[in-house]
Scaffold this motif. Structure first.
Motif, short mmCIF file in Angstrom:
data_model
loop_
_atom_site.label_atom_id
_atom_site.label_comp_id
_atom_site.label_asym_id
_atom_site.label_seq_id
_atom_site.Cartn_x
_atom_site.Cartn_y
_atom_site.Cartn_z
N ASN A 90 0.81 -1.22 0.00
CA ASN A 90 0.00 0.00 0.00
C ASN A 90 0.84 1.27 0.00
N ALA A 91 2.15 1.13 -0.05
CA ALA A 91 3.06 2.28 -0.05
C ALA A 91 3.24 2.80 -1.48
N GLU A 118 14.44 12.65 -3.45
CA GLU A 118 13.54 11.54 -3.75
C GLU A 118 14.02 10.25 -3.08
N ILE A 119 15.33 10.05 -3.04
CA ILE A 119 15.89 8.87 -2.37
C ILE A 119 15.56 8.91 -0.88
N GLU A 120 15.74 10.07 -0.26
CA GLU A 120 15.44 10.20 1.17
C GLU A 120 13.96 9.94 1.45
N ALA A 160 12.34 6.85 3.67
CA ALA A 160 11.37 7.11 4.74
C ALA A 160 10.11 6.27 4.54
N VAL A 161 9.66 6.13 3.30
CA VAL A 161 8.48 5.31 3.01
C VAL A 161 8.74 3.86 3.40
N TRP A 200 7.94 -0.81 6.79
CA TRP A 200 8.54 -2.00 7.36
C TRP A 200 8.62 -2.00 8.87
N PHE A 201 8.81 -0.82 9.48
CA PHE A 201 9.11 -0.80 10.91
C PHE A 201 8.10 -0.02 11.74
N SER A 202 6.96 0.33 11.19
CA SER A 202 5.97 1.12 11.94
C SER A 202 5.41 0.38 13.14
#
Length: 59
Positions: A9-10, A43-45, A49-50, A55-57
């Motif tokens: 969903n990202a 854009e890489i940063e 972050a996405v 993955w870790f939320s």
């Protein structure tokens, strides 16, 4: 839930390593390859972050 599923969903495009050119069937299931070709540093940063949020939320 695996990392591939967590990104479904990202706003990114996950690709399983089995479909990447040059990979073989002996690839470790935990292998993650990340590519940022053609993207700006900003854009890489944002992409990192996405991934971190997807993955870790739950941690």
């Amino acid at each position: 839930m695996n990392l591939y599923t967590k990104t479904s969903n990202a706003p990114i495009m996950p690709v399983k390593t089995a479909t990447v050119s040059g990979s073989n069937s002996n690839t470790e299931p935990s292998l993650v390859m990340i590519g940022f070709g053609g993207l700006s540093e900003e854009e890489i940063e944002k992409g990192i972050a996405v991934l971190r949020n997807a993955w870790f939320s739950e941690m």
